[in-house]
Design a protein around this motif. Sequence first.
Motif, PDB file in Angstrom:
ATOM      1  N   ARG A 132       0.821  -1.208   0.000  1.00  0.00           N
ATOM      2  CA  ARG A 132       0.000   0.000   0.000  1.00  0.00           C
ATOM      3  C   ARG A 132       0.862   1.268   0.000  1.00  0.00           C
ATOM      4  N   ARG A 133       2.061   1.162   0.545  1.00  0.00           N
ATOM      5  CA  ARG A 133       2.977   2.310   0.545  1.00  0.00           C
ATOM      6  C   ARG A 133       3.775   2.403  -0.749  1.00  0.00           C
ATOM      7  N   GLY A 134       3.681   1.381  -1.595  1.00  0.00           N
ATOM      8  CA  GLY A 134       4.440   1.377  -2.841  1.00  0.00           C
ATOM      9  C   GLY A 134       5.828   0.792  -2.720  1.00  0.00           C
ATOM     10  N   ASP A 135       6.123   0.146  -1.584  1.00  0.00           N
ATOM     11  CA  ASP A 135       7.439  -0.473  -1.393  1.00  0.00           C
ATOM     12  C   ASP A 135       7.346  -1.943  -1.829  1.00  0.00           C
ATOM     13  N   PHE A 136       7.386  -2.163  -3.142  1.00  0.00           N
ATOM     14  CA  PHE A 136       7.156  -3.501  -3.689  1.00  0.00           C
ATOM     15  C   PHE A 136       8.329  -4.443  -3.438  1.00  0.00           C
ATOM     16  N   ASP A 137       9.547  -3.900  -3.365  1.00  0.00           N
ATOM     17  CA  ASP A 137      10.705  -4.747  -3.073  1.00  0.00           C
ATOM     18  C   ASP A 137      10.616  -5.340  -1.675  1.00  0.00           C
ATOM     19  N   LYS A 138      10.223  -4.505  -0.715  1.00  0.00           N
ATOM     20  CA  LYS A 138      10.096  -4.988   0.659  1.00  0.00           C
ATOM     21  C   LYS A 138       8.983  -6.018   0.763  1.00  0.00           C
ATOM     22  N   ALA A 139       7.887  -5.769   0.057  1.00  0.00           N
ATOM     23  CA  ALA A 139       6.781  -6.723   0.063  1.00  0.00           C
ATOM     24  C   ALA A 139       7.237  -8.069  -0.491  1.00  0.00           C
ATOM     25  N   TRP A 140       8.025  -8.037  -1.576  1.00  0.00           N
ATOM     26  CA  TRP A 140       8.548  -9.275  -2.171  1.00  0.00           C
ATOM     27  C   TRP A 140       9.390 -10.050  -1.166  1.00  0.00           C
ATOM     28  N   LEU A 141      10.270  -9.350  -0.433  1.00  0.00           N
ATOM     29  CA  LEU A 141      11.143 -10.008   0.543  1.00  0.00           C
ATOM     30  C   LEU A 141      10.327 -10.634   1.674  1.00  0.00           C
ATOM     31  N   ARG A 142       9.311  -9.920   2.130  1.00  0.00           N
ATOM     32  CA  ARG A 142       8.492 -10.461   3.225  1.00  0.00           C
ATOM     33  C   ARG A 142       7.733 -11.721   2.782  1.00  0.00           C
ATOM     34  N   ILE A 143       7.174 -11.675   1.586  1.00  0.00           N
ATOM     35  CA  ILE A 143       6.441 -12.844   1.086  1.00  0.00           C
ATOM     36  C   ILE A 143       7.395 -14.018   0.879  1.00  0.00           C
ATOM     37  N   ILE A 172      -0.478 -13.362  -4.343  1.00  0.00           N
ATOM     38  CA  ILE A 172      -0.349 -12.013  -3.785  1.00  0.00           C
ATOM     39  C   ILE A 172       0.830 -11.284  -4.427  1.00  0.00           C
ATOM     40  N   LEU A 173       1.941 -11.985  -4.593  1.00  0.00           N
ATOM     41  CA  LEU A 173       3.123 -11.379  -5.226  1.00  0.00           C
ATOM     42  C   LEU A 173       2.817 -10.922  -6.647  1.00  0.00           C
ATOM     43  N   ILE A 174       2.070 -11.725  -7.379  1.00  0.00           N
ATOM     44  CA  ILE A 174       1.715 -11.364  -8.762  1.00  0.00           C
ATOM     45  C   ILE A 174       0.889 -10.080  -8.771  1.00  0.00           C
ATOM     46  N   ARG A 175      -0.072  -9.974  -7.862  1.00  0.00           N
ATOM     47  CA  ARG A 175      -0.883  -8.759  -7.790  1.00  0.00           C
ATOM     48  C   ARG A 175      -0.037  -7.553  -7.406  1.00  0.00           C
ATOM     49  N   SER A 176       0.892  -7.762  -6.480  1.00  0.00           N
ATOM     50  CA  SER A 176       1.758  -6.668  -6.050  1.00  0.00           C
ATOM     51  C   SER A 176       2.627  -6.166  -7.196  1.00  0.00           C
TER      52      SER A 176
END
Length: 354
Positions: A132-143, A172-176
């Motif tokens: 939601r914040r636009g930090d897609f790299d961090k989201a990828w690492l968490r997933i 979820i990663l694909i949507r992100s």
Amino acid sequence: MSIFNDNYKEQVSLSESESILVEKVLDSYKMGCAKLINTTPEIIGEQLNKKLGEKLFERMKISLSNREISLLNQAVKVRYQSLNAARSSDLITADKLMEEARIIGSYRQLSPEGNLLYKAFQEPAEAYLDYRRGDFDKAWLRISDALATDALLETECGYKCLFAHRLHLIEILIRSEAKSTRKWRAMELAGQLLSYLQGTSESLPFPIAWGSELVANQPLEIISATFALVTGQIAIILAEEKCHQGRDLFAILDSYLTLQVDNTLHPCSQALNWLRIKRAFLNNDMTDFLELASQFLVVGRDSTPVLWYATVVDTLELLRQTNFQNYHLVKQEIAKNAVNWEFFPKQFLLVLNS
């Protein structure tokens, strides 16, 4: 001359045989439109998530204390509130609530197994806030971390039901990635996942155990719903792109995914059919597109409405670019019907209103 040239100067007219096929597609559209939607991949996914929760709880009762289970359930409730706040764009409240969930996870009353279970669901929730914040790299690492935790719980602690959660995390990663500037990466991962689900590959790009036997051991409804959900996401990604960009993105998908598969052996034949339709559309194969679209639309929207809508939108675009005589009348009828369509993506509505 390509009928889907983005910079065309002269529209291509339909031949007599193609005009007949167009009329057949429009008849199929009317018949399909009259049929009800009884379910969707999203509804099926919610039902499966509920079953997963029940299985997870039964497994937890075997080796965790009541106190641990209570703490984990408390974290689930607070995360749910946090995610709801984030979906409403209230990130300040979402952060405060997520901090409460973090505090629960810091308690020393959780066993090693309890800590793994906490992490398996905390990381994806944190990833959503990153998204939601636009930090897609961090989201990828968490997933990615959550995927590894799921695999550890499956292999070392007996939580076999978490394989379905793994599939959900990749979705979820694909949507992100689709919302980032790296749509190519979303298509790449989508192609890899769909190929894995239909049995034409045996691995995914994460350093944990995969193998075809894991898919084979899952209920067919899980594999089918995941395949349909991911294909629906592909349809939405491509709807937002101009045709030449869509071709480039689909080529990425095509490099991983084999579409020459027997429908009777496929986990989701409707989604497979749509992928064939979309490839024909993007490759300018007008006859193939019209024939396949007619067969697809007449079945109706049930079970895969997003893909049905995507086919309608592409049909309308073909009529526009081939200067179909009744194009404006057809568009008006479709736009009028679309107002009342359930599960109609806003991305498609933008196309209809353009």
